[in-house]
Design a protein around this motif. Structure first.
Motif, PDB file in Angstrom:
ATOM      1  N   ALA A 135      29.599  30.541  -2.506  1.00 42.07           N
ATOM      2  CA  ALA A 135      30.267  29.238  -2.429  1.00 42.07           C
ATOM      3  C   ALA A 135      29.390  28.254  -1.656  1.00 42.07           C
ATOM      4  O   ALA A 135      29.213  27.105  -2.058  1.00 42.07           O
ATOM      5  CB  ALA A 135      31.633  29.381  -1.770  1.00 42.07           C
TER       6      ALA A 135
ATOM      7  N   ILE B   3      26.421  27.031  -3.727  1.00 39.56           N
ATOM      8  CA  ILE B   3      26.821  26.078  -4.780  1.00 39.56           C
ATOM      9  C   ILE B   3      27.066  24.716  -4.133  1.00 39.56           C
ATOM     10  O   ILE B   3      26.627  23.681  -4.627  1.00 39.56           O
ATOM     11  CB  ILE B   3      28.068  26.566  -5.546  1.00 39.56           C
ATOM     12  CG1 ILE B   3      27.792  27.898  -6.259  1.00 39.56           C
ATOM     13  CG2 ILE B   3      28.503  25.511  -6.586  1.00 39.56           C
ATOM     14  CD1 ILE B   3      29.033  28.575  -6.849  1.00 39.56           C
TER      15      ILE B   3
ATOM     16  N   GLU C 285      33.248  35.621  -9.385  1.00 35.92           N
ATOM     17  CA  GLU C 285      34.112  34.492  -9.723  1.00 35.92           C
ATOM     18  C   GLU C 285      33.355  33.166  -9.590  1.00 35.92           C
ATOM     19  O   GLU C 285      33.426  32.289 -10.450  1.00 35.92           O
ATOM     20  CB  GLU C 285      35.356  34.463  -8.830  1.00 35.92           C
ATOM     21  CG  GLU C 285      36.318  33.359  -9.239  1.00 35.92           C
ATOM     22  CD  GLU C 285      37.427  33.094  -8.233  1.00 35.92           C
ATOM     23  OE1 GLU C 285      37.327  33.572  -7.092  1.00 35.92           O
ATOM     24  OE2 GLU C 285      38.383  32.392  -8.606  1.00 35.92           O
ATOM     25  N   ASN C 286      32.613  33.046  -8.490  1.00 36.84           N
ATOM     26  CA  ASN C 286      31.924  31.774  -8.266  1.00 36.84           C
ATOM     27  C   ASN C 286      30.655  31.619  -9.113  1.00 36.84           C
ATOM     28  O   ASN C 286      30.162  30.508  -9.281  1.00 36.84           O
ATOM     29  CB  ASN C 286      31.631  31.581  -6.780  1.00 36.84           C
ATOM     30  CG  ASN C 286      32.863  31.080  -6.036  1.00 36.84           C
ATOM     31  OD1 ASN C 286      33.749  30.472  -6.632  1.00 36.84           O
ATOM     32  ND2 ASN C 286      32.925  31.350  -4.752  1.00 36.84           N
TER      33      ASN C 286
ATOM     34  N   TYR D 123      32.049  29.884 -11.815  1.00 39.04           N
ATOM     35  CA  TYR D 123      32.297  28.497 -11.396  1.00 39.04           C
ATOM     36  C   TYR D 123      31.013  27.661 -11.516  1.00 39.04           C
ATOM     37  O   TYR D 123      31.029  26.525 -11.975  1.00 39.04           O
ATOM     38  CB  TYR D 123      32.836  28.468  -9.965  1.00 39.04           C
ATOM     39  CG  TYR D 123      33.125  27.075  -9.457  1.00 39.04           C
ATOM     40  CD1 TYR D 123      34.316  26.432  -9.764  1.00 39.04           C
ATOM     41  CD2 TYR D 123      32.184  26.393  -8.686  1.00 39.04           C
ATOM     42  CE1 TYR D 123      34.579  25.143  -9.322  1.00 39.04           C
ATOM     43  CE2 TYR D 123      32.437  25.106  -8.235  1.00 39.04           C
ATOM     44  CZ  TYR D 123      33.635  24.484  -8.553  1.00 39.04           C
ATOM     45  OH  TYR D 123      33.873  23.206  -8.117  1.00 39.04           O
TER      46      TYR D 123
ATOM     47  N   PRO E 264      31.172  11.830  -8.524  1.00 40.92           N
ATOM     48  CA  PRO E 264      31.421  12.931  -9.451  1.00 40.92           C
ATOM     49  C   PRO E 264      32.660  13.735  -9.063  1.00 40.92           C
ATOM     50  O   PRO E 264      33.078  13.723  -7.900  1.00 40.92           O
ATOM     51  CB  PRO E 264      30.163  13.791  -9.316  1.00 40.92           C
ATOM     52  CG  PRO E 264      29.594  13.460  -7.976  1.00 40.92           C
ATOM     53  CD  PRO E 264      29.924  12.017  -7.754  1.00 40.92           C
ATOM     54  N   TYR E 265      33.215  14.385 -10.043  1.00 45.11           N
ATOM     55  CA  TYR E 265      34.337  15.309  -9.828  1.00 45.11           C
ATOM     56  C   TYR E 265      33.894  16.630 -10.441  1.00 45.11           C
ATOM     57  O   TYR E 265      33.637  16.710 -11.643  1.00 45.11           O
ATOM     58  CB  TYR E 265      35.581  14.773 -10.539  1.00 45.11           C
ATOM     59  CG  TYR E 265      36.757  15.739 -10.548  1.00 45.11           C
ATOM     60  CD1 TYR E 265      37.448  16.032  -9.386  1.00 45.11           C
ATOM     61  CD2 TYR E 265      37.180  16.337 -11.743  1.00 45.11           C
ATOM     62  CE1 TYR E 265      38.533  16.904  -9.396  1.00 45.11           C
ATOM     63  CE2 TYR E 265      38.264  17.205 -11.763  1.00 45.11           C
ATOM     64  CZ  TYR E 265      38.945  17.490 -10.588  1.00 45.11           C
ATOM     65  OH  TYR E 265      40.011  18.354 -10.601  1.00 45.11           O
ATOM     66  N   TYR E 266      33.762  17.648  -9.609  1.00 42.31           N
ATOM     67  CA  TYR E 266      33.395  18.964 -10.130  1.00 42.31           C
ATOM     68  C   TYR E 266      34.629  19.843 -10.166  1.00 42.31           C
ATOM     69  O   TYR E 266      35.394  19.876  -9.205  1.00 42.31           O
ATOM     70  CB  TYR E 266      32.300  19.599  -9.256  1.00 42.31           C
ATOM     71  CG  TYR E 266      30.986  18.893  -9.442  1.00 42.31           C
ATOM     72  CD1 TYR E 266      30.293  19.021 -10.645  1.00 42.31           C
ATOM     73  CD2 TYR E 266      30.475  18.046  -8.467  1.00 42.31           C
ATOM     74  CE1 TYR E 266      29.109  18.337 -10.856  1.00 42.31           C
ATOM     75  CE2 TYR E 266      29.289  17.356  -8.675  1.00 42.31           C
ATOM     76  CZ  TYR E 266      28.617  17.501  -9.877  1.00 42.31           C
ATOM     77  OH  TYR E 266      27.458  16.817 -10.094  1.00 42.31           O
ATOM     78  N   THR E 267      34.813  20.533 -11.259  1.00 42.51           N
ATOM     79  CA  THR E 267      35.971  21.413 -11.381  1.00 42.51           C
ATOM     80  C   THR E 267      35.635  22.625 -12.244  1.00 42.51           C
ATOM     81  O   THR E 267      34.842  22.518 -13.192  1.00 42.51           O
ATOM     82  CB  THR E 267      37.190  20.670 -11.981  1.00 42.51           C
ATOM     83  OG1 THR E 267      38.293  21.592 -12.061  1.00 42.51           O
ATOM     84  CG2 THR E 267      36.918  20.113 -13.370  1.00 42.51           C
TER      85      THR E 267
ATOM     86  N   LEU F  41      37.897  23.913 -13.981  1.00 47.37           N
ATOM     87  CA  LEU F  41      38.756  23.762 -15.158  1.00 47.37           C
ATOM     88  C   LEU F  41      37.892  23.321 -16.330  1.00 47.37           C
ATOM     89  O   LEU F  41      36.895  22.610 -16.149  1.00 47.37           O
ATOM     90  CB  LEU F  41      39.804  22.669 -14.907  1.00 47.37           C
ATOM     91  CG  LEU F  41      40.922  22.962 -13.898  1.00 47.37           C
ATOM     92  CD1 LEU F  41      41.618  21.654 -13.506  1.00 47.37           C
ATOM     93  CD2 LEU F  41      41.932  23.933 -14.494  1.00 47.37           C
TER      94      LEU F  41
ATOM     95  N   PHE G 227      36.965  15.449 -16.346  1.00 46.91           N
ATOM     96  CA  PHE G 227      38.308  15.844 -15.900  1.00 46.91           C
ATOM     97  C   PHE G 227      38.928  16.847 -16.869  1.00 46.91           C
ATOM     98  O   PHE G 227      38.529  16.938 -18.041  1.00 46.91           O
ATOM     99  CB  PHE G 227      39.199  14.602 -15.750  1.00 46.91           C
ATOM    100  CG  PHE G 227      38.727  13.710 -14.642  1.00 46.91           C
ATOM    101  CD1 PHE G 227      38.994  14.028 -13.317  1.00 46.91           C
ATOM    102  CD2 PHE G 227      37.965  12.571 -14.917  1.00 46.91           C
ATOM    103  CE1 PHE G 227      38.527  13.221 -12.287  1.00 46.91           C
ATOM    104  CE2 PHE G 227      37.493  11.768 -13.887  1.00 46.91           C
ATOM    105  CZ  PHE G 227      37.780  12.094 -12.572  1.00 46.91           C
TER     106      PHE G 227
END
Ligand SMILES: Cc1ncc(C[n+]2csc(CCOP(=O)(O)OP(=O)(O)O)c2C)c(N)n1
Ligand code: SF4
Ligand SMILES: [Mg+2]
Lengths: 378, 274
Positions: free
Chosen positions: A64, A67, A90-91, A94, A227-230, A232, A239
Motif C-alpha cells: 500500500a 502504491i 489484493e493491492n 488494486y 485525480p480520483y483513483y479507485t 472500482l 469514476f
C-alpha cells in the motif's frame, strides 16, 4: 584500480542497486527471508540518494505504501518472499486497476505456506500471473544471476513506468544470496523510462483517454487535475461505472495494454533452438543447470537446445510454437511441480511432447537430474 | 446555489451521493470540506484518501486529489503518499470497520510513527456498506446482522487506542455537533503529527433500524443528549466525551526522516573522502 562499476555483489545487493539506478526513491517493506538484505540495503542506501525507506507493519502495508508513493510521483518498490507475496495480492490487483507503476521483487523460497524459508524454490510462477483475483494483466521477469538481479530490476521499473502497472521480478534464495560479478550499468546505459504524465498546462485531463497504446497518462497526486483513483471499475472520467459496455471495455483494456505490446515485452535467451530435437525450457535459476546441459550435449553433437524465459509473463506462446514445429520434445526443468510445463504444453498445442523435471527439495535442481531425462529423448 | 466553499471543494457533478436519506455522512463531508475552506487548503496540494465502505466513498465527491483504496489500507497508502511528498496535505477518511477492524494494525502504527496525517474515523457503529454487521466499535449488546442476539464482544474506545498508540492529537465529535467537526478537523490538519478525530455518526438504515434508534432526527438528538464537552466533563459521566481530548508536541516522522537524509548524505560524503 579496476573499473568501479564492476563489483562482486550478492544478488539481493545487485537488485537494490539496480532499483536505485532505475530511479527508485521509495521502499516500503517488511523483512522476510530470503529477501531481507534488499530492505536492509535500501534502508542504508536510499537516504544517501534523498529517498525514503519505511519498514511497514506488514506486507499489506508495504505494498500500500509503495502504491501511495508512486501515486505521489516517486518510483517505488518492495521485496518479499512467498508468505509476504501472498499478503500483497489484493493491492497488486488494486495497482493493476488504478494503473500505478510499482515493482515487486519476490525472492522465492521453497514450498507453500512458511515452507522452507532459507531454501530455494520456484513455486510462485503461477501466483505471479494469477495471484490476485479476476482478470488482470501481469508482467513478470525472472532473474538467473546477480547481473540479471541488477539489469532486470532496472528493467522492471522501466516497464512499470511505461505500462503503468505493477511488475513482478522473480528470483529465488540462490540467486538472491549468491555473490557474483555484476556490472553496474549506468542510468544512461539502462535508458531510464518515465511515466507519461498528464499535461499540467492543459485545462482538461481525461484520466482514461488512451491512444493506440491503451496506456493513459497519469496525474501524480499534487496535480491541478485532481485525480480520483479507485479500485472500482471506472469509466473514462475515472469514476465508478456499472454500464456493461464501459465495464467490458475497461477490463479488456487493462489486459490489452500487455497483449498489444507482447513482442516488445518478450525477452528470452536461446541456445540452438533453430535446429534442436529436444528443447529445454526454463526460467530463473534452473536455467543455469539447463543451459549447462544443453551446451555440453551440443558439444557432444546432440541436437539439444535451450530456451530461458527472462520475461515469464506475458508468456512467449509464439516462441514456443515455432520451436514446437521443429523439435519433438520439450524438457522443462523447474523447482516446482510443473507450473512452467503447463504453459509450455498449452503453447505447444500437442506439436511436441512436454516432459517435466521437477525438484521441490529446497536444493538446486542439478545438471544430473536434467541430463538423466534429456538423454532418454535424444 | 450551493455555498461557495461547497462549489470550491465538492465535485457537484457527482452528486447526489450514494448515501441513504438521513445518513450522517453527508453532514460529515460538509463539515470536513468546511475545514479545508477554513484553512484555505489548495485543492491541488490536498489529498483525501479513504478505504472501502459507505464513508470511504467520500473522495468521489470531494474536489481535491483523491484516492479510494482497498478495505482497511487507506492509512498505509497515505503513509507512502506523505513520505513521498511532504508538501501534500494528507487527510484520511475511514469507517469504523475500515479503521478499527481490518485496518487496525495500520492505524496503531501510523499513530506510533506520528506521521503528519489527519485521520477522520466516521464511526456509525456498524458496517454500513455490507448492510449492518457488527464492528469493533459496535456497543456490546447492540443488534447487528451478524449479532442477531446482541453483540457479545466488547467495543473499543478508539480515541483511547489512538492516544495509547502514540497519536499526538486526539479528538471526538458527533454529527450533531457539525461545527465542532470542522473545528477539530481544522485543528487536526494544523497540528504537526498524527491527528486522530472520531466522528460519531448515524447509520439509520442499519444500526439505527436494528437498534430501534428511531428516525435520523432521533439519532441526532441522541448524539446531542448523550455527549458532553471535555471541558465540562469530570470523567465520570456515562456519556460520549467530545472536543479536543488530547494533544502533545512530538517529533514528526517526515521531519525526522529529512534529518536522517542529511546525516546519511554527510556520512556518504565523508566515506568517499576517506
Ligand atoms: C478485503 C475486504 N473484505 C471485505 C470487504 C467487504 N466490505 C466492504 S465495506 C465493509 C465494511 C465497511 O464498514 P465501515 O468501515 O464501518 O464503513 P461504513 O460502510 O460503515 O461507512 C466490508 C466488510 C471488502 N471490500 N474487502
Ligand atoms: S447504509 Fe448506513 S452508512 Fe451507508 S449510506 Fe446508508 S445510512 Fe449511511
Ligand atoms: Mg461503519
Amino acid at each position: 584500480m579496476g573499473d568501479a562499476r564492476v563489483q562482486l555483489l550478492q544478488g539481493n545487493e545487485a537488485c537494490a542497486e539496480g532499483a536505485l539506478a532505475a530511479g527508485c526513491r521509495f521502499y516500503g517493506g517488511y523483512p522476510i527471508t530470503p529477501s531481507s538484505e534488499i530492505a536492509e540495503i535500501m534502508a542504508f542506501r536510499l537516504p544517501q540518494e534523498g529517498g525514503k525507506f519505511v519498514q511497514m507493519e506488514d506486507e499489506i502495508g508495504s505494498i500500500a505504501s509503495i502504491i501511495g508513493a508512486s501515486m505521489a510521483g516517486v518510483k517505488a518498490f518492495t521485496a518479499t518472499s512467498g508468505p509476504g507475496y501472498s499478503l500483497m495480492m489484493e493491492n497488486i490487483g488494486y495497482a493493476c486497476v488504478t494503473e500505478i507503476p510499482i515493482v515487486i521483487v519476490n525472492v522465492m523460497r521453497c514450498g507453500p505456506s512458511t515452507g522452507q524459508p532459507t531454501a530455494t524454490g520456484q513455486g510462485d510462477l503461477m501466483q505471479a500471473r494469477w495471484g490476485t483475483h479476476s482478470d488482470h494483466p501481469a508482467i513478470t521477469l525472472a532473474a538467473a544471476s546477480g547481473q540479471e538481479m541488477y539489469d532486470l530490476t532496472a528493467k522492471a521499473f522501466n516497464l512499470s513506468e511505461k505500462f503503468r502497472m505493477p511488475v513482478t521480478m522473480l528470483s529465488d534464495a540462490v540467486v538472491g544470496h549468491i555473490r557474483e560479478r555484476v556490472v553496474l550499468h549506468s542510468p544512461d546505459e539502462i535508458g531510464i523510462v518515465q511515466r507519461k504524465l498528464a499535461d499540467e498546462s492543459a485545462d482538461e485531463y481525461v484520466p482514461m483517454d488512451v491512444d493506440d497504446s491503451h496506456i493513459p497518462a497519469l496525474a501524480n497526486l499534487g496535480s491541478k487535475h485532481h485525480p480520483y483513483y479507485t479500485g472500482l471499475v471506472h469509466s473514462g472520467k475515472g469514476f465508478f461505472t456499472s454500464k456493461p459496455e464501459e465495464v467490458e471495455y475497461f477490463i479488456r483494456r487493462l489486459s490489452l495494454k500487455v497483449e498489444k505490446h507482447k513482442d516488445e515485452l518478450i525477452d528470452v535467451e536461446e541456445l540452438g533452438t533453430d535446429d534442436c530435437e529436444v528443447c529445454l525450457v526454463s526460467f530463473g535459476v534452473s536455467g543455469r543447470a539447463a543451459i549447462n546441459i544443453a551446451q555440453r550435449m551440443r558439444d557432444a553433437g546432440k541436437k539439444v537446445g535451450h530456451l530461458r524465459l527472462k520475461t515469464v509473463w506475458p508468456f512467449p506462446d509464439e516462441v514456443i510454437k515455432s520451436i514446437a514445429a521443429k523439435c519433438h520434445t520439450f524438457v522443462v526443468p523447474e523447482m516446482n511441480l510443473g507450473q512452467l510445463k503447463l504453459e509450455v504444453e498449452r503453447a505447444a498445442c500437442g506439436e511436441a511432447k512436454v516432459i517435466g523435471v521437477n525438484n521441490i527439495s529446497g536444493s538446486m535442481i542439478t545438471t544430473h537430474e536434467i541430463y538423466d531425462v534429456v538423454k532418454e529423448f535424444v | 446555489m450551493p455555498e461557495a466553499f461547497l462549489e470550491k471543494y465538492l465535485r457537484l457533478e457527482n452528486l447526489p451521493t450514494i448515501w441513504c436519506a438521513g445518513c450522517g455522512l453527508g453532514t460529515d463531508m460538509r463539515s470536513i470540506v468546511k475545514a479545508f475552506d477554513t484553512l484555505e487548503l489548495d485543492p491541488d496540494m490536498t489529498v483525501l484518501v479513504s478505504g472501502i465502505g459507505c464513508s470511504s466513498r467520500m473522495p468521489a465527491y470531494v474536489d481535491v486529489n483523491t484516492v479510494h483504496t482497498t478495505h482497511g489500507r487507506a492509512i498505509a497508502f497515505a503513509t507512502g503518499i506523505k513520505l513521498a511528498n511532504h508538501d501534500l496535505t494528507v487527510v484520511v477518511v475511514s469507517g469504523d470497520g475500515d479503521a478499527a477492524a481490518i485496518g487496525g494494525n495500520h492505524l496503531i502504527h501510523a499513530c506510533r510513527r506520528n506521521i503528519n496525517i489527519t485521520l477522520v474515523v466516521l464511526n456509525n457503529s456498524n458496517y454500513g456498506m455490507t448492510s449492518g454487521q457488527y464492528s469493533p466499535l459496535t456497543p456490546q449488546g447492540s443488534v447487528a446482522t451478524t449479532a442477531p442476539y446482541g453483540n457479545v464482544e466488547q467495543s473499543w474506545d478508539l480515541c483511547d487506542l489512538a492516544r495509547a498508540s502514540g497519536a499526538t492529537y486526539v479528538a471526538r465529535s458527533t454529527t450533531f455537533h457539525y461545527e465542532l467537526i470542522t473545528k477539530l478537523v481544522t485543528k487536526g490538519i494544523e497540528h504537526k503529527g498524527f491527528s486522530f478525530i472520531e466522528v460519531i455518526t448515524q447509520c439509520p438504515t442499519y444500526f439505527g433500524r436494528f437498534n430501534l434508534a428511531g428516525s435520523p432526527t432521533d439519532m441526532l438528538k441522541y448524539q446531542k443528549t448523550h455527549s458532553i464537552r471535555i471541558e465540562r466533563s469530570d470523567g465520570t459521566e456515562e456519556a460520549i466525551t467530545i472536543g479536543e481530548l488530547y494533544k502533545r508536541e512530538a517529533r514528526e516522522y517526515c521531519d525526522h526522516y529529512d534529518e536522517l537524509i542529511v546525516r546519511a548524505k554527510e556520512l556518504k560524503a565523508e566515506m568517499s573522502e576517506d
